[in-house]
Design an enzyme around this catalytic site. Structure first.
Site, mmCIF file in Angstrom:
data_model
loop_
_atom_site.group_PDB
_atom_site.id
_atom_site.type_symbol
_atom_site.label_atom_id
_atom_site.label_comp_id
_atom_site.label_asym_id
_atom_site.label_seq_id
_atom_site.Cartn_x
_atom_site.Cartn_y
_atom_site.Cartn_z
ATOM 1 N N GLU A 297 -6.006 2.011 -1.121
ATOM 2 C CA GLU A 297 -4.668 2.302 -1.623
ATOM 3 C C GLU A 297 -3.787 1.063 -1.571
ATOM 4 O OE1 GLU A 297 -4.416 3.250 2.809
ATOM 5 O OE2 GLU A 297 -5.905 3.358 1.221
ATOM 6 N N ASP B 265 0.846 -1.198 0.000
ATOM 7 C CA ASP B 265 0.000 0.000 0.000
ATOM 8 C C ASP B 265 0.876 1.241 0.000
ATOM 9 O OD1 ASP B 265 0.860 0.397 2.570
ATOM 10 O OD2 ASP B 265 -1.101 0.202 3.513
ATOM 11 N N ILE B 266 0.258 2.375 -0.265
ATOM 12 C CA ILE B 266 0.977 3.646 -0.347
ATOM 13 C C ILE B 266 1.084 4.215 1.062
ATOM 14 C CG2 ILE B 266 0.953 5.971 -1.337
ATOM 15 C CD1 ILE B 266 -0.769 4.820 -3.620
#
Length: 471
Positions: free
Chosen positions: A389, A346-347
């Site tokens: 995300e 994920d970011i």
């Protein structure tokens, strides 16, 4: 011919028939005691050719030995008497009926009358056979028509529809070349989707813009060309200036129209003349309309399938679709006994991106990160959007070390991206958890759980890193 020969006490009864170009006579049927020369007789040459060119009966009551005008026997054979009649239909000579006797016994008026009636009987036989052939041809074409309708009705994939269309259209008659193009009005580009015959297969996949070529004109005007079905000059461009068809006598280019909109065109060509009769053109145009509808349905189906299986923002597989592909990939791994590695990422601090730079910029970050990940993968790798995300990747035939190499590559690629917003430029980073089947886990759910724990470890250790579950 057998009845005629015995009834008139002739040695030979032979029927010569004019070829389609009306240039020479060919021996079509014979009843004789001797073998005849099968060589064609040019129109106007000798007695037989002269009967056809002048459309007149010839009765030779005495034939001198070695007369060169009557040389239709394979070996030198004496002819005592000869009777030849034109076989005419509607004032047009179709063939020549020849009778001869070995002895000099001339054919009399009664013999001529019987032979003339035989010519009429021959014509009736030919007409009956012609009608039978037309009925059989019509039946065959109708069968192909209904078969095409069924095949097109069941084809949902665009490639399948195109292949069924080109095969069906090319089978309805003496078609030697065929091609199907699709037109995109947004880009004004025509693309050759399928082709066959005369080397046209090499054109599949080529694109050309609207021009003065026949295919482009047909698509633009939504009308069938050429009007008479005859091939235009060999210099006439079909797709573009570099594409020509040589040796084609009959040509038909039909638009594919649906909802009053041309989506492409079909080109059909034949080396034989007058192939596209009024009846055949009507049938081809009906099938062309069905092809247009089938193509539109296939395109709509593909769009709906894409909407159902991909995320609208990132264009990656959605969670449900990825899980289906994951199950299939792990089943292959089990069969081949090769590892498969899953990456869950994920970011980092994505909520902060939305809060600082706004949700539209957050969407742009998701799009670019998704594109960067997709471009870095092999064609056999699978990537999907797992959450807001979060992204998930399956690397088949890859162990944990290979997974870590890919994870590090993705981490560096994303870290190198630059974003510009009203609040100023910024960058984002990734954290990636790596788990391998079936060393770390023995099912899809276990594999994701292991990768998730590895991802949690990345967060706990400061983010912007990758960790394997084995660590």
């Amino acid at each position: 011919l057998g009845l005629l020969r015995h009834g008139l006490r002739a040695r030979t009864a032979a029927l010569y028939w004019l070829d389609p170009r009306r240039e020479q006579l060919c021996l079509r049927e014979v009843d004789s005691e001797h073998e005849l020369d099968r060589s064609p007789v040019p129109l106007g040459k000798g007695v037989v050719g002269g009967i056809a060119s002048r459309a007149e009966l010839i009765n030779l009551r005495q034939v001198r030995d070695g007369f060169p005008g009557l040389s239709y026997y394979a070996q030198a054979t004496r002819i005592g008497a000869f009777l030849g009649l034109p076989v005419s239909e509607g004032g047009c000579v179709r063939g020549v009926l020849c009778l001869d006797r070995a002895k000099a016994e001339p054919f009399d008026a009664d013999d001529e009358a019987i032979a003339a009636e035989a010519c009429r009987q021959i014509l009736r036989t030919v007409r009956n056979e012609r009608v039978y052939f037309q009925i059989e041809q019509a039946r065959y074409e109708l069968e192909r028509f209904f078969a095409a309708s069924r095949a097109l009705a069941h084809a949902l994939d665009l490639k399948q529809v195109v292949n069924v269309a080109i095969d069906t259209l090319s089978s309805l008659g003496e078609i030697d070349v065929a091609a199907l193009t699709l037109y995109d009005p947004a880009t004004d580009v025509h693309r050759v989707e399928a082709a066959l015959g005369d080397g046209l297969e090499a054109l599949v996949g080529t694109e050309f813009r609207s021009n003065q070529g026949l295919v482009s004109l047909v698509t633009k005007r939504r009308t069938v060309l050429p009007v008479n079905g005859e091939a235009p000059s060999a210099r006439t461009p079909l797709f573009d200036r570099d594409t020509r068809l040589r040796g084609i006598e009959s040509l038909l280019v039909m638009p594919l129209v649906t909802a009053d909109r041309a989506i492409g065109a079909v080109l059909l060509g034949a080396r034989a003349p007058a192939v596209f009769t009024k009846q055949r053109r009507a049938m081809l145009e009906v099938i062309g309309n069905q092809v247009a509808v089938a193509i539109t349905n296939a395109q709509n189906y593909a769009r709906m399938e894409q909407l159902a299986t991909t995320d609208g923002l990132t264009k990656l597989l959605n969670r449900r679709s990825f899980m289906e592909r994951l199950q299939a990939g792990l089943a292959r791994s089990t069969r081949t006994r090769k590892p498969a590695t899953l990456l869950l990422t994920d970011i980092d601090f994505f909520k902060k991106v939305n809060d600082t730079h706004g949700h539209p910029m957050g969407d742009e970050v998701l799009r670019r990160v998704a594109h960067t990940i997709s471009q870095a993968l092999r064609c056999t790798d699978i990537v999907g959007q797992y959450g807001g995300e979060e992204f998930v990747l399956l690397l088949e035939d890859t162990d944990d070390q290979g997974g870590l190499v890919m994870a590090e590559r993705l981490r560096q690629l994303v870290a190198g991206l630059r974003f510009e917003s009203e609040a100023g430029p910024f960058q984002v980073t990734l954290s990636l958890g790596v788990a391998t089947f079936d060393r770390d886990a023995h099912s899809a759910d276990e594999l994701i759980a292991c990768a998730d724990q590895a991802l949690y470890a990345c967060k706990h250790r400061g983010r912007n890193r990758n960790i394997a579950f084995a660590e």
